[in-house]
Design a protein around this motif. Structure first.
Motif, PDB file in Angstrom:
ATOM      1  N   GLY A  88      -3.358   3.416   7.089  1.00  0.00           N
ATOM      2  CA  GLY A  88      -3.082   4.128   7.471  1.00  0.00           C
ATOM      3  C   GLY A  88      -2.380   5.455   7.080  1.00  0.00           C
ATOM      4  N   SER A  89      -1.970   6.009   7.686  1.00  0.00           N
ATOM      5  CA  SER A  89      -1.868   7.310   6.976  1.00  0.00           C
ATOM      6  C   SER A  89      -0.310   7.773   6.371  1.00  0.00           C
ATOM      7  CB  SER A  89      -0.952   8.222   8.619  1.00  0.00           C
ATOM      8  OG  SER A  89      -0.319   8.016   9.359  1.00  0.00           O
ATOM      9  N   ASP A  90       0.006   6.585   6.427  1.00  0.00           N
ATOM     10  CA  ASP A  90       1.336   6.280   5.287  1.00  0.00           C
ATOM     11  C   ASP A  90       1.847   6.351   4.051  1.00  0.00           C
ATOM     12  OD1 ASP A  90       2.879   6.754   8.089  1.00  0.00           O
ATOM     13  OD2 ASP A  90       3.226   4.986   7.689  1.00  0.00           O
ATOM     14  N   ALA A  91       0.332   5.526   3.847  1.00  0.00           N
ATOM     15  CA  ALA A  91      -0.030   4.786   2.692  1.00  0.00           C
ATOM     16  C   ALA A  91      -1.152   4.360   2.217  1.00  0.00           C
ATOM     17  CB  ALA A  91       1.334   3.411   1.880  1.00  0.00           C
ATOM     18  N   VAL A  92      -1.729   4.865   0.849  1.00  0.00           N
ATOM     19  CA  VAL A  92      -2.659   3.874   0.161  1.00  0.00           C
ATOM     20  C   VAL A  92      -2.374   2.125  -0.270  1.00  0.00           C
ATOM     21  CG1 VAL A  92      -2.259   4.380  -1.744  1.00  0.00           C
ATOM     22  CG2 VAL A  92      -4.640   4.263  -1.368  1.00  0.00           C
ATOM     23  N   ARG A  93      -3.852   1.773  -0.149  1.00  0.00           N
ATOM     24  CA  ARG A  93      -3.992  -0.004  -0.689  1.00  0.00           C
ATOM     25  C   ARG A  93      -4.125  -0.158  -1.402  1.00  0.00           C
ATOM     26  NH1 ARG A  93      -4.475  -3.224   4.076  1.00  0.00           N
ATOM     27  NH2 ARG A  93      -4.149  -4.982   3.121  1.00  0.00           N
ATOM     28  N   ILE A  94      -4.110  -0.697  -2.443  1.00  0.00           N
ATOM     29  CA  ILE A  94      -5.440  -1.358  -3.558  1.00  0.00           C
ATOM     30  C   ILE A  94      -5.115  -2.460  -3.949  1.00  0.00           C
ATOM     31  CG2 ILE A  94      -5.723  -0.269  -6.047  1.00  0.00           C
ATOM     32  CD1 ILE A  94      -3.848   1.711  -5.376  1.00  0.00           C
ATOM     33  N   GLU A 144       8.364  -2.854  -6.144  1.00  0.00           N
ATOM     34  CA  GLU A 144       8.281  -1.960  -5.358  1.00  0.00           C
ATOM     35  C   GLU A 144       7.079  -2.073  -4.447  1.00  0.00           C
ATOM     36  OE1 GLU A 144      10.466   1.566  -6.470  1.00  0.00           O
ATOM     37  OE2 GLU A 144      11.354   0.471  -7.882  1.00  0.00           O
ATOM     38  N   PHE A 145       6.174  -1.676  -5.584  1.00  0.00           N
ATOM     39  CA  PHE A 145       4.278  -2.422  -4.535  1.00  0.00           C
ATOM     40  C   PHE A 145       3.788  -2.414  -4.616  1.00  0.00           C
ATOM     41  CE2 PHE A 145       6.385   1.677  -7.781  1.00  0.00           C
ATOM     42  CZ  PHE A 145       6.078   2.674  -6.874  1.00  0.00           C
ATOM     43  N   ILE A 146       4.625  -3.966  -4.736  1.00  0.00           N
ATOM     44  CA  ILE A 146       3.311  -5.060  -4.955  1.00  0.00           C
ATOM     45  C   ILE A 146       3.809  -5.825  -2.925  1.00  0.00           C
ATOM     46  CG2 ILE A 146       3.335  -7.679  -5.335  1.00  0.00           C
ATOM     47  CD1 ILE A 146       3.612  -7.480  -7.935  1.00  0.00           C
ATOM     48  N   GLU A 147       2.291  -5.454  -2.162  1.00  0.00           N
ATOM     49  CA  GLU A 147       2.066  -5.895  -1.282  1.00  0.00           C
ATOM     50  C   GLU A 147       1.872  -7.529  -1.461  1.00  0.00           C
ATOM     51  OE1 GLU A 147       0.179  -4.001   2.285  1.00  0.00           O
ATOM     52  OE2 GLU A 147      -0.923  -5.749   1.883  1.00  0.00           O
ATOM     53  N   SER A 148       1.121  -8.640  -2.208  1.00  0.00           N
ATOM     54  CA  SER A 148       0.579  -9.854  -2.448  1.00  0.00           C
ATOM     55  C   SER A 148      -0.120  -9.347  -3.394  1.00  0.00           C
ATOM     56  CB  SER A 148       0.077 -10.023  -1.080  1.00  0.00           C
ATOM     57  OG  SER A 148      -1.843  -9.434  -1.018  1.00  0.00           O
ATOM     58  N   HIS A 159      -6.699 -22.041  -3.240  1.00  0.00           N
ATOM     59  CA  HIS A 159      -6.009 -20.550  -3.301  1.00  0.00           C
ATOM     60  C   HIS A 159      -4.965 -20.848  -2.398  1.00  0.00           C
ATOM     61  CE1 HIS A 159      -9.838 -19.303  -5.392  1.00  0.00           C
ATOM     62  NE2 HIS A 159     -10.097 -19.923  -4.748  1.00  0.00           N
ATOM     63  N   ALA A 160      -4.081 -19.421  -3.137  1.00  0.00           N
ATOM     64  CA  ALA A 160      -2.469 -18.962  -2.543  1.00  0.00           C
ATOM     65  C   ALA A 160      -2.451 -17.996  -1.879  1.00  0.00           C
ATOM     66  CB  ALA A 160      -1.652 -19.669  -3.077  1.00  0.00           C
ATOM     67  N   VAL A 161      -1.866 -17.337  -1.549  1.00  0.00           N
ATOM     68  CA  VAL A 161      -1.023 -16.314  -1.193  1.00  0.00           C
ATOM     69  C   VAL A 161       0.523 -15.879  -1.069  1.00  0.00           C
ATOM     70  CG1 VAL A 161      -1.689 -13.212   0.554  1.00  0.00           C
ATOM     71  CG2 VAL A 161      -3.293 -15.644  -0.251  1.00  0.00           C
ATOM     72  N   PHE A 162       0.724 -15.056  -1.685  1.00  0.00           N
ATOM     73  CA  PHE A 162       1.847 -14.692  -1.726  1.00  0.00           C
ATOM     74  C   PHE A 162       2.259 -13.368  -1.185  1.00  0.00           C
ATOM     75  CE2 PHE A 162       3.823 -18.190  -4.330  1.00  0.00           C
ATOM     76  CZ  PHE A 162       2.329 -18.317  -4.809  1.00  0.00           C
ATOM     77  N   ARG A 163       3.014 -12.996  -0.606  1.00  0.00           N
ATOM     78  CA  ARG A 163       3.411 -11.893   0.335  1.00  0.00           C
ATOM     79  C   ARG A 163       4.622 -12.068  -0.893  1.00  0.00           C
ATOM     80  NH1 ARG A 163      -0.235 -10.310   3.310  1.00  0.00           N
ATOM     81  NH2 ARG A 163       1.088  -8.913   3.479  1.00  0.00           N
ATOM     82  N   ASN A 164       5.101 -10.656  -1.448  1.00  0.00           N
ATOM     83  CA  ASN A 164       6.251  -9.826  -1.516  1.00  0.00           C
ATOM     84  C   ASN A 164       7.257 -10.521  -1.597  1.00  0.00           C
ATOM     85  OD1 ASN A 164       8.692  -8.296  -2.282  1.00  0.00           O
ATOM     86  ND2 ASN A 164       6.937  -6.656  -2.798  1.00  0.00           N
ATOM     87  N   THR A 186      -4.731 -14.165  -9.408  1.00  0.00           N
ATOM     88  CA  THR A 186      -5.902 -13.692  -9.622  1.00  0.00           C
ATOM     89  C   THR A 186      -6.828 -12.334  -9.427  1.00  0.00           C
ATOM     90  OG1 THR A 186      -6.927 -14.763  -7.534  1.00  0.00           O
ATOM     91  CG2 THR A 186      -7.441 -15.684  -9.446  1.00  0.00           C
ATOM     92  N   ALA A 187      -5.813 -11.911  -8.578  1.00  0.00           N
ATOM     93  CA  ALA A 187      -5.693 -10.425  -8.057  1.00  0.00           C
ATOM     94  C   ALA A 187      -4.112 -10.096  -6.872  1.00  0.00           C
ATOM     95  CB  ALA A 187      -6.815 -10.822  -6.554  1.00  0.00           C
ATOM     96  N   VAL A 188      -4.182  -8.779  -7.205  1.00  0.00           N
ATOM     97  CA  VAL A 188      -2.686  -8.418  -6.612  1.00  0.00           C
ATOM     98  C   VAL A 188      -2.798  -7.264  -6.050  1.00  0.00           C
ATOM     99  CG1 VAL A 188      -0.652  -7.294  -7.473  1.00  0.00           C
ATOM    100  CG2 VAL A 188      -1.568  -8.679  -9.105  1.00  0.00           C
ATOM    101  N   THR A 189      -2.621  -6.827  -4.601  1.00  0.00           N
ATOM    102  CA  THR A 189      -3.241  -5.785  -3.640  1.00  0.00           C
ATOM    103  C   THR A 189      -1.487  -5.032  -3.723  1.00  0.00           C
ATOM    104  OG1 THR A 189      -3.873  -7.198  -2.307  1.00  0.00           O
ATOM    105  CG2 THR A 189      -2.470  -4.650  -1.363  1.00  0.00           C
TER     106      THR A 189
END
Ligand code: FAD
Ligand code: EPU
Length: 347
Positions: A88-94, A144-148, A159-164, A186-189
């Motif tokens: 979105g306009s507020d943030a960049v997600r990587i 502070e920056f980890i979304e998942s 597989h499992a996904v952890f929210r912050n 395996t990956a960090v967003t």
């Protein structure tokens, strides 16, 4: 036994780990698996030689002390890839693959105009290990920056996904650190807000900016400052084996900290949550007389008292014995218990 290769992994028998840990300990693994494609994890785990073997997850080995060989499979994510997602306009997600180098990611973000991670520049290790101990430096933590966080659950084989909020982050702590070898990350967003202001409150940062003649710092100036401070303070693992801070800064009840400060007014001490105080472990170690100590090839850095160093051929057992001696000395002198920060692989 021969190495086993597939398009997604390589599995090598009787492997040296000396180049896989920054303390340069000469330990061995019965098997060493490098994963190049996260989709190949189930296939790797189905290999007959791994079926009943214990598993140890390893990144770049910059926060681990082997005191023995590992009679099982050491598993490392080697996957690469940095992907920008819609924020979105507020943030960049990587979204970043676990095998990317953390410092490489910080530099990539800066080069692409994405600010936020600059205080965490020059921290060694992989992106997959960053959530493990919620890496932090110069007043900023990665939480502070980890979304998942994406992981493969080795116990439940899925597989499992952890929210912050699921990661239970704390100072040098997370759910992953408390359950080692359960989830292979395996990956960090990451989510980096576009609104930015410099984080320069950490002791020494503003002095360094002044010395560089910078009045209104941009992200790159903060990065340069942190690099200058880190390079000055910490020994380089490429020159002398080390794992950064060997102990965490201890959190103790506020009243105990006040009593210690009354006796030792120079002891650095910071307020922490739940009426606790955080003490400087480096100060406690230096004041106990251990800075620069050397026993054979095991030592305490003469540049920074919190850094255990391998002058050459120290074994993991020798390094661990010296760490225990330091711990006992600080306990005796100040009544404070130090906790190792790196993962210590003991019998
Ligand atoms: P490793 O050391 O290989 O592993 C560390 C832990 O993570 C182990 O428990 C391991 O089992 C686990 N792990 C690794 N990869 C995965 C994965 N994919 N999935 C699940 N578990 C995994 N740390 C800071 O926080 N701040 C600092 O300022 C800092 N400075 C340092 C300076 C130096 C010179 C050095 C040598 C270390 C420093 N560290 C610092 C410690 C270290 O850089 C971090 O802990 C880093 O995140 C470790 O990454 P790694 O890939 O080397 O992990
Ligand atoms: N100090 C001493 N003697 C020394 C070194 C430091 O007395 O030899 C005292 C000084 O008073 C100094 C204070 O300790 O002001 C703090 O030192 P420093 O700024 O170097 O920070 P630290 O608390 O020792 C922590 C992290 C580091 C991180 C830095 C910067 C822990 C365990 N360590 O070190 O992280 O880079 O702050 O934020 O929290 C790591 O985790 O491996 C690591 C290097």
């Amino acid at each position: 036994m021969n190495a086993i290769r597939s398009s997604g992994f390589t599995l090598s028998p009787n492997a040296s780990l000396r180049d896989r840990n920054t303390l340069r300990v000469d330990a061995r693994a019965a098997w060493l698996a490098d994963i190049h494609d996260a989709a190949a994890i189930p296939d790797l785990l189905d290999q007959a030689v791994l079926r009943d073997a214990p598993t140890l997850l390893l990144g770049e080995g910059s926060n681990v002390l082997f005191t023995r060989d590992f009679d099982g499979a050491v598993v490392t994510m080697k996957t690469r890839g940095i992907e920008t997602l819609d924020g979105g306009s507020d943030a960049v997600r990587i979204r970043v693959a676990a095998g990317e180098h953390w410092d490489g990611l910080v530099r990539w973000a800066l080069a692409h105009g994405h600010a936020g991670l600059e205080n965490l520049i020059l921290i060694p290790g992989s992106v997959g290990a960053a959530p493990m101990q919620n890496i932090g430096a110069y007043g900023v933590e990665v939480r502070e920056f980890i979304e998942s966080v994406e992981a493969y659950d080795l116990r439940q084989r899925r597989h499992a996904v952890f929210r912050n909020a699921d990661c239970e982050f704390g100072y040098r702590d997370s759910i992953f650190k408390r359950h080692p070898d359960r989830w292979l990350i395996t990956a960090v967003t990451l989510r980096l807000p576009r609104e930015w202001s410099p984080r320069i409150e950490y002791s020494g940062v503003q002095d360094e900016l002044r010395r560089m003649g910078i009045e209104h710092p941009a992200p790159i100036h903060v990065a340069d400052t942190v690099m200058a401070l880190r390079t000055r303070k910490l020994p380089d693992p490429a020159v002398i084996g080390n794992a950064g801070s060997f102990f965490k800064n201890p959190l103790i009840p506020g009243a105990q900290a006040a009593a210690l400060r009354a006796e030792h007014p120079q002891l650095p001490c910071w307020p922490a949550p739940n009426d606790t105080s955080k003490l400087s472990a480096a100060w406690l170690i230096e004041a106990s007389g251990f800075k620069g100590l050397r026993e054979g090839d095991a030592g305490i850095s003469n540049r920074h008292a919190l850094v255990l160093v391998n002058h050459g051929d120290a074994t993991g057992e020798q390094l661990w014995a010296l760490a225990q001696r330091v711990r006992a000395g600080v306990r005796e002198q100040f009544g404070v218990e130090l906790e190792p920060e790196p993962r210590v692989i003991t019998a």
